[in-house]
Design a protein around this motif. Structure first.
Motif, short mmCIF file in Angstrom:
data_model
loop_
_atom_site.label_atom_id
_atom_site.label_comp_id
_atom_site.label_asym_id
_atom_site.label_seq_id
_atom_site.Cartn_x
_atom_site.Cartn_y
_atom_site.Cartn_z
N LEU A 66 0.85 -1.19 0.00
CA LEU A 66 0.00 0.00 0.00
C LEU A 66 0.89 1.25 0.00
N ALA A 67 2.01 1.21 0.74
CA ALA A 67 2.93 2.35 0.73
C ALA A 67 3.41 2.57 -0.70
N GLY A 68 3.34 3.81 -1.16
CA GLY A 68 3.76 4.13 -2.52
C GLY A 68 2.87 3.54 -3.59
N ASN A 69 1.66 3.16 -3.24
CA ASN A 69 0.80 2.43 -4.17
C ASN A 69 -0.67 2.68 -3.82
N LEU A 70 -1.58 2.07 -4.56
CA LEU A 70 -3.02 2.10 -4.28
C LEU A 70 -3.51 0.67 -4.31
N LEU A 71 -4.48 0.37 -3.47
CA LEU A 71 -5.02 -1.00 -3.43
C LEU A 71 -6.54 -0.96 -3.31
N MET A 72 -7.18 -1.95 -3.91
CA MET A 72 -8.57 -2.25 -3.60
C MET A 72 -8.50 -3.57 -2.84
N TYR A 89 -5.91 9.84 -9.32
CA TYR A 89 -5.01 9.51 -8.22
C TYR A 89 -3.62 9.67 -8.83
N GLN A 90 -3.06 10.90 -8.83
CA GLN A 90 -1.89 11.20 -9.64
C GLN A 90 -0.59 11.18 -8.83
N ALA A 91 0.45 10.72 -9.50
CA ALA A 91 1.74 10.52 -8.85
C ALA A 91 2.57 11.81 -8.83
N VAL A 136 -6.48 14.74 -8.17
CA VAL A 136 -5.95 14.61 -6.82
C VAL A 136 -4.55 14.00 -6.89
N ARG A 137 -3.63 14.55 -6.13
CA ARG A 137 -2.28 13.99 -6.05
C ARG A 137 -2.23 13.02 -4.86
N VAL A 138 -1.69 11.85 -5.09
CA VAL A 138 -1.56 10.85 -4.03
C VAL A 138 -0.08 10.57 -3.77
N PRO A 139 0.24 10.04 -2.59
CA PRO A 139 1.65 9.78 -2.27
C PRO A 139 2.18 8.53 -2.97
N VAL A 140 2.30 8.63 -4.26
CA VAL A 140 2.84 7.58 -5.13
C VAL A 140 3.89 8.29 -5.98
#
Lengths: 334, 334
Positions: free
Chosen positions: A191-197, B155-157, B234-238
């Motif tokens: 999940l860190a540095g990423n997105l999950l469902m 969900y932008q890096a 939206v910017r996400v922490p990726v």
């Protein structure tokens, strides 16, 4: 007058938040019992500057209890909530066990507290975190113009999945910061540095359980089974604070100006009313640890006349769980 | 036959990716020139196992250049692209400078390569990263059923904002992992453990520039000014990999089954075709470093008959920027 409160699942992340919330809001409890499964019974949890010994959540533990706040998961709630209710407690259950039961009201106090009056099973269900914050914002708009269709994309925090998930995001973040490859155990991957469902599959193919909760619970709370809800639920590397991008269409045109006026007076809502500017919008980092539902980016739609867009952020452990349950209890005793 | 390629903005995050992409794809360049502003001229960038000396991007630097890949920002592109074009180069510009110009085609090769033929100014614009990946997925569906309205939440890096932003997310992540409070300099606040909308304000109040780019560019690439687009960016922490939750309505009903069939054959698309299961969906961590646009969660809408939902993920530096530009160049020379 005495008021005995039990917190069931007191060692979990929401159970602890329930105890903290009872304390912070000076809930008029004459006694608070911390209950949990056999695994956690005998441990201690902090409360009002001291500690409570956690007792086993069995039928007898509910003797004399007026209000039982449950956050022990669906299986435990299915078994224990009727036992608590049979002993005269009003159960407020944070799991999904009773949310779909037509005999159990599903309540967000700012929106449908009246529904709590009719509780033939003695059980009130506390909605899903992602649904609560959405209906706090959409409730007043629905009352004014009747919602027709909602498209919602969520940006949900790890703490919605419990202690182990929070811990895993934190350890994954350390691993990532050290240049390593985060591994998932609680989560199905990094999940860190990423997105999950990461939610279970729902009863309809192609949809997660979390998504279907948002559909069914929104309709039930707002009392309108015809509301169309199109959710996409996504976990983001945030510890606490759920965010939602919402596009809403109504049966009669709603303008952003009217919506802002309604939201400015809406209970539980903190409205961000400035025009768009970078960084000037509700953020999970700022909402975490607070009680309000932050609503910003209220915009007239560019394509659909009379439709609106909103950005909704709240602490998923507080308003999304513990606070909402305690607020229901406050209204019951108040 | 000789083919001289210039990369303008060669030291930037996209410029370096352009050089890497030319190398990886064995682009048939007989000469590659690395150009940049005075600040970076004289430095060296890696290429084909060696290094290129970065030269000043001035008018004379374009003498003999056949194709000039620009990723130097809008101001530099406005000034230098016409000078390069006047010397006979075809400019492919990654900035927003020329995207709205009716005399400059805006091209995603899989979708509208034909548009590149008509370039009276000698300038082809490369679209915004978040638009490119969306139209690669929606293009074949639009061709079949004509898009009516798209609601997209991004969900932008961090890497979409350049080197300094990537570095800041990494340092913020270290700070967060160490228990500190991340501070924003490049970003208007903490991005690690948080979400931000950090783009400039757009020309319409309440909307960011990034959001309006998605509206205008989608219409121009798909050649249909009537498509309604409702974006929330939206910017996400990726670090790298943009993701998008898309709800799409068409002029004639589209089913998920038909969409999957179209997407399975769509150039540049990698379709995730399983029913929903936790963790089995396109993820930025897996898309980063790859060329494809990953499309998953293709679902019939629950509320609007004939509408669809999709989850679209791609490497924002590759297909979202450098790769798309190089693919345009490949088609021009091939």
């Amino acid at each position: 007058m005495s008021c005995v409160v039990a917190v069931v699942g007191a060692t979990g992340v929401v159970g602890r938040e329930m105890l903290r919330t009872l304390e912070l809001r000076r809930f008029p409890a004459t006694e608070v019992r911390a209950l949990a499964s056999a695994r956690s019974a005998g441990s201690r949890v902090p409360f009002r500057g001291g500690e409570l010994e956690v007792k086993l959540a069995c039928a007898e533990a509910f003797d004399g209890v007026d209000i039982a706040l449950f956050s022990a998961g669906a299986a435990a709630a299915r078994e224990l909530a009727p036992l608590a209710a049979a002993r005269g407690a009003v159960v407020i259950d944070n799991s999904s066990a009773w949310r779909g039961d037509p005999d159990c009201p599903l309540v967000v106090p700012e929106v449908n507290m009246d529904a709590a009056k009719n509780r033939p099973k003695g059980i009130i269900a506390n909605p899903n975190c992602s649904t609560i914050q959405m209906v706090v914002a959409l409730g007043p708009l629905h009352a004014a113009a009747r919602l027709k269709h909602v498209v919602v994309s969520t940006y949900q925090a790890a703490s919605g999945k419990g202690h182990a998930a929070m811990d895993e995001l934190i350890s994954q973040t350390r691993e990532l910061a050290a240049g390593g490859e985060p591994v998932g155990n609680v989560f199905p991957g990094a999940l860190a540095g990423n997105l999950l469902m990461d939610w279970k599959a729902g009863s309809l193919p192609d949809w997660s359980e979390e998504e279907l909760k948002m559909v069914n619970e929104t309709r039930k709370i707002l009392g309108d089974p015809e509301i169309g809800v199109t959710p996409t639920t996504v976990r983001v590397p945030v510890v606490t604070g759920h965010s939602e991008a919402v596009h809403a269409q109504f049966h009669r045109p709603m303008t952003a100006a009217e919506a802002r006026e309604l939201l400015r007076r809406a209970p539980g809502v903190r409205l961000f009313d400035e025009p768009y500017a970078p960084g000037k919008h509700p953020q999970p980092r700022e909402a975490a640890g607070t009680d309000d539902v932050f609503v910003g980016r209220v915009r007239d739609d560019l394509a659909v006349p009379g439709a609106l867009n909103l950005w909704i952020v709240a602490d998923n452990l507080r308003k999304g769980a513990a606070l909402n349950a305690v607020q229901i209890a406050e209204r019951l005793v108040g």
